[in-house]
Design a protein around this motif. Structure first.
Motif, PDB file in Angstrom:
ATOM      1  N   UNK A 572       0.851  -1.190   0.000  1.00  0.00           N
ATOM      2  CA  UNK A 572       0.000   0.000   0.000  1.00  0.00           C
ATOM      3  C   UNK A 572       0.885   1.237   0.000  1.00  0.00           C
ATOM      4  N   UNK A 573       0.298   2.354  -0.291  1.00  0.00           N
ATOM      5  CA  UNK A 573       1.029   3.620  -0.385  1.00  0.00           C
ATOM      6  C   UNK A 573       0.487   4.602   0.647  1.00  0.00           C
ATOM      7  N   UNK A 574       1.387   5.269   1.343  1.00  0.00           N
ATOM      8  CA  UNK A 574       1.009   6.323   2.280  1.00  0.00           C
ATOM      9  C   UNK A 574       1.568   7.642   1.781  1.00  0.00           C
ATOM     10  N   UNK A 575       0.710   8.609   1.539  1.00  0.00           N
ATOM     11  CA  UNK A 575       1.160   9.918   1.055  1.00  0.00           C
ATOM     12  C   UNK A 575       1.822  10.733   2.144  1.00  0.00           C
ATOM     13  N   UNK A 576       1.383  10.508   3.368  1.00  0.00           N
ATOM     14  CA  UNK A 576       1.977  11.197   4.514  1.00  0.00           C
ATOM     15  C   UNK A 576       2.111  10.216   5.666  1.00  0.00           C
ATOM     16  N   UNK A 577       3.104  10.451   6.521  1.00  0.00           N
ATOM     17  CA  UNK A 577       3.307   9.600   7.695  1.00  0.00           C
ATOM     18  C   UNK A 577       3.537  10.489   8.906  1.00  0.00           C
ATOM     19  N   UNK A 578       2.817  10.211   9.980  1.00  0.00           N
ATOM     20  CA  UNK A 578       3.007  10.902  11.250  1.00  0.00           C
ATOM     21  C   UNK A 578       3.931  10.044  12.107  1.00  0.00           C
ATOM     22  N   UNK A 579       5.204  10.385  12.118  1.00  0.00           N
ATOM     23  CA  UNK A 579       6.193   9.557  12.813  1.00  0.00           C
ATOM     24  C   UNK A 579       5.956   9.482  14.318  1.00  0.00           C
ATOM     25  N   UNK A 580       5.304  10.495  14.863  1.00  0.00           N
ATOM     26  CA  UNK A 580       5.058  10.514  16.307  1.00  0.00           C
ATOM     27  C   UNK A 580       3.693   9.941  16.667  1.00  0.00           C
TER      28      UNK A 580
END
Length: 679
Positions: A572-580
């Motif tokens: 799958x593809x994630x356009x944005x990731x919230x690392x926290x």
């Protein structure tokens, strides 16, 4: 001109007259067919004979003019049912203990048929006879016999072509501990007569005979219940698979099963108007009818649950339960009618409807079986709150709502001792659970389209005649964040996933209906055949779960009857990731058998998985042709740094591979992003 007009007038009248004649003819034809069918069946329901009872040293006979029921005295074995011109619908070549009997599988797989010592007349009038065959456990037999007090009840009523049967079983506090893995009634019918089996509108067929399953007539397959018919007595069945588990069904649907003797146009049916005495809830699957001809009324078993269902009775634990009544119903038509099977089946369904409408029966004479005025009911409405789906409360349409003994969420599916009462909600989530026996219960529910299960944190005490209004209940299904993607439908089964065509050499024609395709033999090995070079890879946004997600996560066959673990990938593809942030993988499992699922994120070679289910399940749903077993839900929290912007992969490894049946079935998988709603 006048003659032309008159001719036209008479032609019009002639046409109208002809139309009326045709319509009348069609009406008379339909009316005649209906009258004919009713005439063929009327003897099953209309009779003015008194119910007569005759007791001798060796047998008891009850006769109402429609059926003559013979019971061995004092063992309580049902040894004969005379109906129409058939002297006995049960197999007379069998021993008396192997015709119609109760049996129990208890400690260490010990098998016992319930044989009694005394008979008592409970009721005897012109309209009804009820008998009780009893045995009281003797502590001198500690360790040798099943520690259980037994009552086997028989009822014959005026005008009913059949016999009602129920059991009252009791364990007192001082009885030693014991398991009771299986409780049932079994019937062995005349093999030279009953060849056609019916358990639903779609599952009906001419069946093999017992001799067709032995060496020389069949080939054994991967387990003892399954054989390939190589030289059957009926050549039309050659090349088909027979396995009794292919005819299993859920408790909620297991209300009617039986057999037809085509030569006599006689039907033998087991009718179960209520599931209150069955274990494991409405979705537990169990056996019905199978080759013998054998007809079963199942009450307790470990089928499709394994030993996780509670069948252990501790010393000091008093217990008493009524199983049944069920109705053994016989009907007849004319063998000259090509559609006599349909007539008999439809009449059996009609009689079942009458039995359901009459439940709970008011003619039983046991203080342990409360009549309707001695029972209670619970009403309410169930709504769903999932703010990521809808800001408003949603109606729980067609949700299953039930009362079962107190326990944890979903404990009802493993509950094996008490009573359960289930219904489905209407379009706006309202429910009405009627005819509940007095006792203490918890209320449970699950809603199609939503993961998890609901439990009301309140003990509900039912007293005779009371009506409890619970008002509006709100179910908050498990949810930690917005849906990023999902696979499947939350319905507690794997039915929506890809179910392959069976091997042509292992087909059972009875399961050709699309809804029953999962019942075919050998589907587990089709995975290795379809995915020859690599394991399953599912790409979110491109793949389709009904075509690209195999219904069971099974090991791969490598040859020489060896198997190895398999790893499925979800890309799958994630356009944005919230690392926290914290993400959640919701993984609902519909079945598991000696399996373990390890979950890894973006690193298939890591020594330790991010999550493991550890070894789970005993339900054996794959070889027993079930599409689900026990339901499990895992909410797996994942820190944001495990993901990356762009392409990601989840690796699901089913680590167990000692045999092809160590497997899981997924119900539904969903990846949720971090919480984005303010409370």
């Amino acid at each position: 001109m006048e003659k032309v007009v008159n001719m036209s007038h008479w032609r019009s009248k002639l046409v109208l007259w002809m139309i009326m004649v045709i319509q009348l003819s069609l009406f008379l034809s339909v009316f005649s067919t209906e009258i004919h069918a009713r005439k063929l069946l009327k003897d099953n329901h209309i009779n003015t004979n008194d119910v007569r009872l005759h007791i001798s040293d060796r047998q008891v006979i009850i006769d109402n003019g429609l059926v003559e029921v013979t019971i061995e005295n004092p063992s309580g074995y049902l040894i004969g049912i005379k109906y129409k011109e058939m002297e006995n619908v049960l197999e007379r070549r069998n021993h008396n203990s192997n015709r119609g009997y109760w049996d129990i599988v208890w400690d260490d797989d010990a098998y016992v048929k319930l044989e009694t010592k005394h008979v008592e007349v409970i009721t005897q009038t012109n309209d009804i006879v009820e008998l009780s065959f009893t045995k009281t456990w003797n502590s001198k037999n500690h360790g040798k016999t099943l520690p259980l007090n037994i009552q086997k009840r028989y009822i014959v009523r005026r005008g009913i072509s059949g016999v009602y049967m129920y059991g009252i079983f009791e364990r007192q506090e001082d009885f030693p501990e014991a398991h009771m893995y299986q409780i049932r009634i079994a019937f062995k019918l005349k093999e030279d007569k009953f060849r056609f089996m019916a358990i639903s509108d779609t599952i009906q067929r001419v069946m093999p005979q017992s001799e067709d399953r032995v060496k020389g007539h069949s080939k054994p397959l991967d387990f003892k219940e399954a054989v390939l018919l190589t030289n059957p007595s009926n050549p039309k069945l050659k090349g088909e698979v027979d396995d009794k588990y292919q005819y299993s069904t859920e408790n909620k649907d297991n209300k009617l099963n039986g057999w037809i003797s085509d030569h006599d146009a006689v039907g033998f049916w087991i009718m179960t108007p209520s599931n209150e005495f069955r274990t494991g809830g409405p979705h537990k699957q169990d056996l019905t009818s199978h080759v013998g001809p054998t007809a079963l009324s199942m009450f307790v078993s470990t089928h499709y649950t394994g030993t996780e269902i509670d069948t252990f009775y501790k010393e000091g634990e008093a217990w008493k339960k009524v199983f049944g009544p069920v109705l053994i119903y016989l009907n007849s038509a004319s063998s000259k009618d090509d559609d006599h099977r349909k007539i008999l089946w439809n009449d059996a369904k009609r009689q079942l409807s009458e039995e359901i409408e009459s439940w709970p029966y008011n003619f039983t004479r046991s203080e342990d079986f409360p009549h309707s005025q001695q029972r209670g009911q619970v009403n309410g409405q169930l709504l769903v709150q999932d703010r990521y789906m809808d800001k408003q409360l949603m109606q729980a349409k067609s949700a299953f709502v039930g009362l079962a003994p107190p326990g944890e969420v979903d404990s009802w599916q493993k509950e094996g001792k008490g009573y359960q009462f289930w219904t489905q909600t209407d379009k706006i989530g309202r429910f009405n659970i009627k005819n509940v026996r007095p006792g203490v219960y918890n209320l449970y529910a699950w809603v199609h389209g939503f993961i998890g299960s609901y439990k009301l944190d309140l003990n509900i005490t039912i007293q005779p005649g009371n009506k409890i209004e619970l008002g509006t209940l709100i179910y908050d299904p498990p949810r930690n964040g917005p849906t990023l993607w999902e696979i499947g439908i939350p319905d507690r089964t794997a039915a929506e996933f890809f179910i392959p065509e069976p091997y042509p050499q292992y087909v059972n024609s009875i399961t050709n209906d699309g809804a029953d395709k999962f019942r075919q033999y050998g589907l587990w090995d089709r995975f290795s055949n379809i995915y020859r070079d690599s394991d399953l890879v599912y790409t979110v946004g491109a793949s389709n779960y009904s075509k690209d997600w195999f219904f069971a996560h099974v090991p791969r066959k490598t040859g020489d009857d060896r198997y190895r673990p398999t790893t499925w990938q979800i890309k799958y593809n994630l356009q944005d990731v919230n690392n926290r942030g914290t993400y959640t993988l919701q993984m609902a499992i519909a079945a598991a058998s000696f399996a373990e699922v390890e979950v890894r994120f973006n690193d298939p070679n890591s020594d330790r998985p991010h999550f493991t289910t550890r070894r789970i399940g005993y339900d054996n749903a794959v070889p027993r042709h079930g599409i689900h077993g026990l339901y499990r839900l895992y909410s797996i929290e994942v820190p944001g740094y495990r993901f990356r912007k762009g392409n990601n992969t989840i690796y699901l490894t089913q680590t167990r591979s000692d045999n092809p049946f160590e497997a899981v079935m997924y119900d539904y998988i969903r990846l949720e992003g971090p919480n984005s709603l303010n409370d």
